[in-house]
Scaffold this motif. Structure first.
Motif, PDB file in Angstrom:
ATOM      1  N   LEU A  46     -13.130  50.934  -2.323  1.00 32.97           N
ATOM      2  CA  LEU A  46     -12.363  51.015  -3.572  1.00 32.97           C
ATOM      3  C   LEU A  46     -12.194  49.636  -4.192  1.00 32.97           C
ATOM      4  N   GLU A  47     -11.839  48.670  -3.386  1.00 32.87           N
ATOM      5  CA  GLU A  47     -11.571  47.326  -3.891  1.00 32.87           C
ATOM      6  C   GLU A  47     -12.827  46.655  -4.427  1.00 32.87           C
ATOM      7  N   ASN A  48     -13.934  46.832  -3.743  1.00 34.43           N
ATOM      8  CA  ASN A  48     -15.116  46.008  -4.019  1.00 34.43           C
ATOM      9  C   ASN A  48     -16.081  46.595  -5.038  1.00 34.43           C
ATOM     10  N   ASP A  49     -15.976  47.877  -5.328  1.00 34.93           N
ATOM     11  CA  ASP A  49     -16.894  48.505  -6.277  1.00 34.93           C
ATOM     12  C   ASP A  49     -16.292  48.475  -7.679  1.00 34.93           C
ATOM     13  N   GLY A  89     -13.279  45.578   6.296  1.00 34.07           N
ATOM     14  CA  GLY A  89     -12.291  46.500   5.758  1.00 34.07           C
ATOM     15  C   GLY A  89     -11.076  45.796   5.175  1.00 34.07           C
ATOM     16  N   ILE A  90     -10.204  46.588   4.563  1.00 25.95           N
ATOM     17  CA  ILE A  90      -8.936  46.101   4.015  1.00 25.95           C
ATOM     18  C   ILE A  90      -7.820  46.928   4.635  1.00 25.95           C
ATOM     19  N   ASN A  91      -6.794  46.272   5.116  1.00 24.25           N
ATOM     20  CA  ASN A  91      -5.654  46.967   5.724  1.00 24.25           C
ATOM     21  C   ASN A  91      -5.005  47.889   4.687  1.00 24.25           C
ATOM     22  N   PRO A  92      -5.058  49.199   4.876  1.00 22.19           N
ATOM     23  CA  PRO A  92      -4.484  50.106   3.885  1.00 22.19           C
ATOM     24  C   PRO A  92      -2.978  49.939   3.717  1.00 22.19           C
ATOM     25  N   TRP A  93      -2.309  49.409   4.763  1.00 20.73           N
ATOM     26  CA  TRP A  93      -0.866  49.207   4.692  1.00 20.73           C
ATOM     27  C   TRP A  93      -0.516  47.841   4.098  1.00 20.73           C
ATOM     28  N   GLN A  94      -1.506  46.995   3.958  1.00 26.71           N
ATOM     29  CA  GLN A  94      -1.362  45.724   3.245  1.00 26.71           C
ATOM     30  C   GLN A  94      -0.165  44.903   3.751  1.00 26.71           C
ATOM     31  N   VAL A  95      -0.137  44.710   5.052  1.00 24.44           N
ATOM     32  CA  VAL A  95       0.923  43.910   5.665  1.00 24.44           C
ATOM     33  C   VAL A  95       0.350  42.684   6.364  1.00 24.44           C
ATOM     34  N   ASP A  96      -0.849  42.284   5.941  1.00 19.88           N
ATOM     35  CA  ASP A  96      -1.478  41.115   6.549  1.00 19.88           C
ATOM     36  C   ASP A  96      -1.742  40.019   5.533  1.00 19.88           C
ATOM     37  N   GLY A  97      -1.054  40.080   4.400  1.00 17.89           N
ATOM     38  CA  GLY A  97      -1.206  39.048   3.386  1.00 17.89           C
ATOM     39  C   GLY A  97      -2.233  39.356   2.323  1.00 17.89           C
ATOM     40  N   HIS A  98      -3.058  40.398   2.541  1.00 12.09           N
ATOM     41  CA  HIS A  98      -4.069  40.775   1.564  1.00 12.09           C
ATOM     42  C   HIS A  98      -3.562  41.954   0.742  1.00 12.09           C
ATOM     43  N   ILE A 117       4.315  57.775   5.877  1.00 11.85           N
ATOM     44  CA  ILE A 117       5.320  57.263   4.940  1.00 11.85           C
ATOM     45  C   ILE A 117       4.973  55.835   4.539  1.00 11.85           C
ATOM     46  N   GLU A 118       4.533  55.043   5.503  1.00 13.10           N
ATOM     47  CA  GLU A 118       4.206  53.650   5.201  1.00 13.10           C
ATOM     48  C   GLU A 118       3.002  53.533   4.280  1.00 13.10           C
ATOM     49  N   LEU A 119       2.065  54.473   4.388  1.00 10.38           N
ATOM     50  CA  LEU A 119       0.935  54.490   3.464  1.00 10.38           C
ATOM     51  C   LEU A 119       1.415  54.834   2.055  1.00 10.38           C
ATOM     52  N   MET A 120       2.377  55.751   1.968  1.00  9.53           N
ATOM     53  CA  MET A 120       3.000  56.058   0.676  1.00  9.53           C
ATOM     54  C   MET A 120       3.668  54.822   0.095  1.00  9.53           C
ATOM     55  N   LEU A 121       4.425  54.127   0.916  1.00  9.98           N
ATOM     56  CA  LEU A 121       5.160  52.947   0.458  1.00  9.98           C
ATOM     57  C   LEU A 121       4.224  51.825   0.015  1.00  9.98           C
ATOM     58  N   ALA A 122       3.032  51.779   0.595  1.00  9.26           N
ATOM     59  CA  ALA A 122       2.055  50.753   0.233  1.00  9.26           C
ATOM     60  C   ALA A 122       1.234  51.158  -0.985  1.00  9.26           C
ATOM     61  N   SER A 123       1.396  52.414  -1.436  1.00 15.06           N
ATOM     62  CA  SER A 123       0.653  52.895  -2.599  1.00 15.06           C
ATOM     63  C   SER A 123       1.521  52.754  -3.846  1.00 15.06           C
ATOM     64  N   VAL A 211      -4.759  47.525 -16.269  1.00 11.61           N
ATOM     65  CA  VAL A 211      -4.066  48.196 -15.163  1.00 11.61           C
ATOM     66  C   VAL A 211      -3.898  47.243 -13.988  1.00 11.61           C
ATOM     67  N   GLN A 212      -4.972  46.540 -13.645  1.00 11.35           N
ATOM     68  CA  GLN A 212      -4.905  45.621 -12.510  1.00 11.35           C
ATOM     69  C   GLN A 212      -3.967  44.449 -12.784  1.00 11.35           C
ATOM     70  N   ALA A 213      -3.950  43.977 -14.026  1.00 14.09           N
ATOM     71  CA  ALA A 213      -3.063  42.864 -14.378  1.00 14.09           C
ATOM     72  C   ALA A 213      -1.602  43.296 -14.312  1.00 14.09           C
ATOM     73  N   ALA A 214      -1.311  44.498 -14.813  1.00 12.33           N
ATOM     74  CA  ALA A 214       0.064  44.998 -14.758  1.00 12.33           C
ATOM     75  C   ALA A 214       0.512  45.190 -13.319  1.00 12.33           C
ATOM     76  N   LEU A 215      -0.372  45.768 -12.499  1.00 15.59           N
ATOM     77  CA  LEU A 215      -0.059  45.972 -11.087  1.00 15.59           C
ATOM     78  C   LEU A 215       0.170  44.638 -10.388  1.00 15.59           C
ATOM     79  N   ALA A 216      -0.696  43.676 -10.645  1.00 18.97           N
ATOM     80  CA  ALA A 216      -0.576  42.364 -10.006  1.00 18.97           C
ATOM     81  C   ALA A 216       0.719  41.669 -10.391  1.00 18.97           C
ATOM     82  N   ASN A 217       1.102  41.773 -11.658  1.00 11.89           N
ATOM     83  CA  ASN A 217       2.322  41.095 -12.090  1.00 11.89           C
ATOM     84  C   ASN A 217       3.555  41.727 -11.474  1.00 11.89           C
ATOM     85  N   ALA A 218       3.572  43.054 -11.397  1.00 10.84           N
ATOM     86  CA  ALA A 218       4.700  43.729 -10.768  1.00 10.84           C
ATOM     87  C   ALA A 218       4.809  43.347  -9.291  1.00 10.84           C
ATOM     88  N   ARG A 219       3.661  43.246  -8.620  1.00 10.01           N
ATOM     89  CA  ARG A 219       3.692  42.871  -7.203  1.00 10.01           C
ATOM     90  C   ARG A 219       4.115  41.418  -7.021  1.00 10.01           C
TER      91      ARG A 219
END
Length: 264
Positions: A46-49, A89-98, A117-123, A211-219
């Motif tokens: 998803l990330e790379n394509d 790969g990319i950690n789907p839970w995104q708790v490794d700094g990526h 639940i944690e996958l939901m929280l990371a989405s 979309v990506q810019a809005a998501l990045a700024n919120a994060r």
């Protein structure tokens, strides 16, 4: 890209949406090392394509996930913890700094425990069937949530509601998940996938860079604070205004036509 029946994760493309399915229904989609590794590779796809703009995660069968397959996972916890990410790969839970730069929608049903639940929280958006039953039950197994619940659950639900469920290990229903903000929509059982796909497809119709810019700024605001996010707003606006998609969006507005964005 469909994978073999031996795989724990199945993927396919719906336009610009990568549909990612948990596919171990005979075990209530309990996550073993194979599933975790394959899920990390799906997130990397998803990330790379550049043709993929949104992810939709769902589960085959009656249940989203019963959590970790502890018989398989527990022996793998070493001195440095647990490595769940396959090479590339990319950690789907995104708790490794990526961080994933693209949004993810989750559609859940039936049992949804712990890492679910944690996958939901990371989405970014969650649709739940009325049948869903949630549980952050790690303390009942002698461990702590290690996929982000201790960080994101209090942020999403407020301290008291998060601790109510994290510290007791009790289960709760879809209505409670919606009340405390873990879930954005509750739908009849069986309709969660189509509703999730509709939301993902709607996001995919928008300008991808925006979309990506809005998501990045919120994060950035969440991780680094308001000031850091504020400092990025004008530079992000300038970059987007110079994009081809910005021109397409303006032309669509002026001509009252639907924009067909290119992602550049």
């Amino acid at each position: 890209m469909s994978q073999s029946s031996a795989s724990r994760i199945v993927t396919r493309r719906e336009g610009h949406v990568l549909v990612i399915g948990l596919d171990r229904p005979e075990k209530r989609n309990a996550a073993d090392a194979q599933m975790l590794g394959e899920l990390s590779l799906a997130y990397a796809e998803l990330e790379n394509d550049p043709e993929l703009r949104v992810g939709l995660v769902y589960a085959e069968g009656d249940h989203f996930t019963a959590g970790l397959d502890l018989a398989d996972i527990a022996p793998r916890i070493g001195a440095g913890g647990l490595d769940i990410v396959a090479e590339g790969g990319i950690n789907p839970w995104q708790v490794d700094g990526h961080r994933l730069s693209k949004p993810v929608v989750i559609a859940v049903q039936g049992t949804c425990l712990t890492l679910g639940i944690e996958l939901m929280l990371a989405s970014d958006i969650v649709v739940a069937a009325e049948s869903s039953v949630f549980g952050q039950i790690e303390v009942s197994r002698g461990i702590l949530p290690f996929g982000g619940a201790t960080i994101r659950f209090p942020r999403a639900a407020g301290w008291g509601d998060a601790m109510r469920w994290i510290l007791t290990g009790d289960t709760f229903d879809a209505a409670e998940a919606h009340r405390i903000g873990l879930v954005q929509e509750v739908v009849p059982h069986g309709e969660q996938f189509e509703r999730g796909l509709a939301l993902a497809s709607r996001i995919a119709e928008q300008a991808p860079l925006a979309v990506q810019a809005a998501l990045a700024n919120a994060r950035t605001a969440v991780r680094e604070g308001d000031a850091a996010a504020e400092a990025q707003l004008q530079p992000a606006l300038v970059a987007l205004a110079a994009s081809e998609d910005s021109r397409i969006g303006m032309e669509a507005f002026l001509t009252r036509q639907q924009a067909r964005f290119l992602g550049r």
